[in-house]
Design a protein around this motif. Structure first.
Motif, PDB file in Angstrom:
ATOM      1  N   ASP A  13      -1.524  -0.471  -4.963  1.00 54.16           N
ATOM      2  CA  ASP A  13      -0.878  -0.233  -3.683  1.00 54.16           C
ATOM      3  C   ASP A  13      -0.177  -1.502  -3.212  1.00 54.16           C
ATOM      4  O   ASP A  13      -0.368  -2.585  -3.756  1.00 54.16           O
ATOM      5  CB  ASP A  13      -1.866   0.278  -2.636  1.00 54.16           C
ATOM      6  CG  ASP A  13      -2.976  -0.708  -2.320  1.00 54.16           C
ATOM      7  OD1 ASP A  13      -2.830  -1.911  -2.592  1.00 54.16           O
ATOM      8  OD2 ASP A  13      -4.005  -0.262  -1.786  1.00 54.16           O
ATOM      9  N   GLU A  14       0.673  -1.355  -2.217  1.00 54.12           N
ATOM     10  CA  GLU A  14       1.492  -2.457  -1.720  1.00 54.12           C
ATOM     11  C   GLU A  14       0.644  -3.637  -1.249  1.00 54.12           C
ATOM     12  O   GLU A  14       0.994  -4.798  -1.482  1.00 54.12           O
ATOM     13  CB  GLU A  14       2.393  -1.962  -0.582  1.00 54.12           C
ATOM     14  CG  GLU A  14       3.451  -2.950  -0.167  1.00 54.12           C
ATOM     15  CD  GLU A  14       4.501  -3.182  -1.234  1.00 54.12           C
ATOM     16  OE1 GLU A  14       4.965  -4.340  -1.342  1.00 54.12           O
ATOM     17  OE2 GLU A  14       4.867  -2.244  -1.947  1.00 54.12           O
ATOM     18  N   THR A  15      -0.486  -3.371  -0.633  1.00 58.91           N
ATOM     19  CA  THR A  15      -1.362  -4.440  -0.138  1.00 58.91           C
ATOM     20  C   THR A  15      -1.898  -5.288  -1.283  1.00 58.91           C
ATOM     21  O   THR A  15      -1.892  -6.525  -1.215  1.00 58.91           O
ATOM     22  CB  THR A  15      -2.530  -3.848   0.674  1.00 58.91           C
ATOM     23  OG1 THR A  15      -1.997  -3.052   1.728  1.00 58.91           O
ATOM     24  CG2 THR A  15      -3.417  -4.931   1.233  1.00 58.91           C
ATOM     25  N   LYS A  16      -2.351  -4.654  -2.337  1.00 61.04           N
ATOM     26  CA  LYS A  16      -2.877  -5.371  -3.505  1.00 61.04           C
ATOM     27  C   LYS A  16      -1.773  -6.187  -4.172  1.00 61.04           C
ATOM     28  O   LYS A  16      -1.986  -7.336  -4.563  1.00 61.04           O
ATOM     29  CB  LYS A  16      -3.490  -4.379  -4.501  1.00 61.04           C
ATOM     30  CG  LYS A  16      -3.969  -4.985  -5.785  1.00 61.04           C
ATOM     31  CD  LYS A  16      -5.164  -5.891  -5.590  1.00 61.04           C
ATOM     32  CE  LYS A  16      -5.685  -6.368  -6.937  1.00 61.04           C
ATOM     33  NZ  LYS A  16      -6.637  -7.451  -6.799  1.00 61.04           N
ATOM     34  N   GLU A  18       1.021  -7.376  -2.777  1.00 58.12           N
ATOM     35  CA  GLU A  18       1.353  -8.508  -1.902  1.00 58.12           C
ATOM     36  C   GLU A  18       0.323  -9.622  -2.045  1.00 58.12           C
ATOM     37  O   GLU A  18       0.673 -10.800  -2.081  1.00 58.12           O
ATOM     38  CB  GLU A  18       1.439  -8.052  -0.448  1.00 58.12           C
ATOM     39  CG  GLU A  18       2.678  -7.253  -0.134  1.00 58.12           C
ATOM     40  CD  GLU A  18       2.684  -6.722   1.287  1.00 58.12           C
ATOM     41  OE1 GLU A  18       1.847  -7.142   2.112  1.00 58.12           O
ATOM     42  OE2 GLU A  18       3.536  -5.874   1.578  1.00 58.12           O
ATOM     43  N   SER A  19      -0.942  -9.242  -2.133  1.00 57.89           N
ATOM     44  CA  SER A  19      -2.009 -10.225  -2.308  1.00 57.89           C
ATOM     45  C   SER A  19      -1.854 -10.975  -3.626  1.00 57.89           C
ATOM     46  O   SER A  19      -1.993 -12.206  -3.683  1.00 57.89           O
ATOM     47  CB  SER A  19      -3.370  -9.530  -2.251  1.00 57.89           C
ATOM     48  OG  SER A  19      -4.401 -10.422  -2.564  1.00 57.89           O
ATOM     49  N   ARG A  22       1.049 -13.411  -3.380  1.00 56.56           N
ATOM     50  CA  ARG A  22       0.651 -14.564  -2.572  1.00 56.56           C
ATOM     51  C   ARG A  22      -0.225 -15.516  -3.387  1.00 56.56           C
ATOM     52  O   ARG A  22      -0.052 -16.725  -3.350  1.00 56.56           O
ATOM     53  CB  ARG A  22      -0.066 -14.079  -1.314  1.00 56.56           C
ATOM     54  CG  ARG A  22      -0.333 -15.126  -0.288  1.00 56.56           C
ATOM     55  CD  ARG A  22      -0.845 -14.567   1.045  1.00 56.56           C
ATOM     56  NE  ARG A  22      -1.722 -13.411   0.968  1.00 56.56           N
ATOM     57  CZ  ARG A  22      -1.351 -12.136   1.157  1.00 56.56           C
ATOM     58  NH1 ARG A  22      -0.100 -11.847   1.448  1.00 56.56           N
ATOM     59  NH2 ARG A  22      -2.217 -11.147   1.068  1.00 56.56           N
ATOM     60  N   SER A  56       5.867  -5.816  -7.845  1.00 53.54           N
ATOM     61  CA  SER A  56       6.263  -4.822  -6.847  1.00 53.54           C
ATOM     62  C   SER A  56       5.788  -3.447  -7.309  1.00 53.54           C
ATOM     63  O   SER A  56       5.312  -3.285  -8.427  1.00 53.54           O
ATOM     64  CB  SER A  56       7.783  -4.831  -6.638  1.00 53.54           C
ATOM     65  OG  SER A  56       8.451  -4.543  -7.850  1.00 53.54           O
TER      66      SER A  56
END
Length: 75
Positions: A13-16, A18-19, A22, A56
């Motif tokens: 998912d997008e949260t994972k 992005e993490s 980062r 992405s």
């Protein structure tokens, strides 16, 4: 030059993502991401700060890994 590699796993998912991006850019995180971080950092050291790996969401909700290399640099 940009190379995109994509799967259709659907478990990212997008949260994972992005993490993970980062963690690659701050050189932190767990051991599973160390290989990606090392490759990302080596690309930046060799080809400049505009190069590296970007994660992405792919077209089928899987993971897309984009490798970017500046082909205009002098080695």
């Amino acid at each position: 030059l940009r190379i995109d590699i994509e799967d259709n796993g659907g478990n990212m998912d997008e949260t994972k993502i992005e993490s993970m991006n980062r963690q690659m850019n701050t050189f932190s995180g767990d051991a599973l991401n160390h290989a990606l971080t090392n490759i990302h950092r080596r690309l930046q050291l060799s080809y400049g700060q505009n190069c590296g790996i970007q994660l992405s969401v792919g077209s089928e909700s899987g993971l897309r890994v984009s490798l970017t290399i500046d082909t205009n640099i002098q080695l």
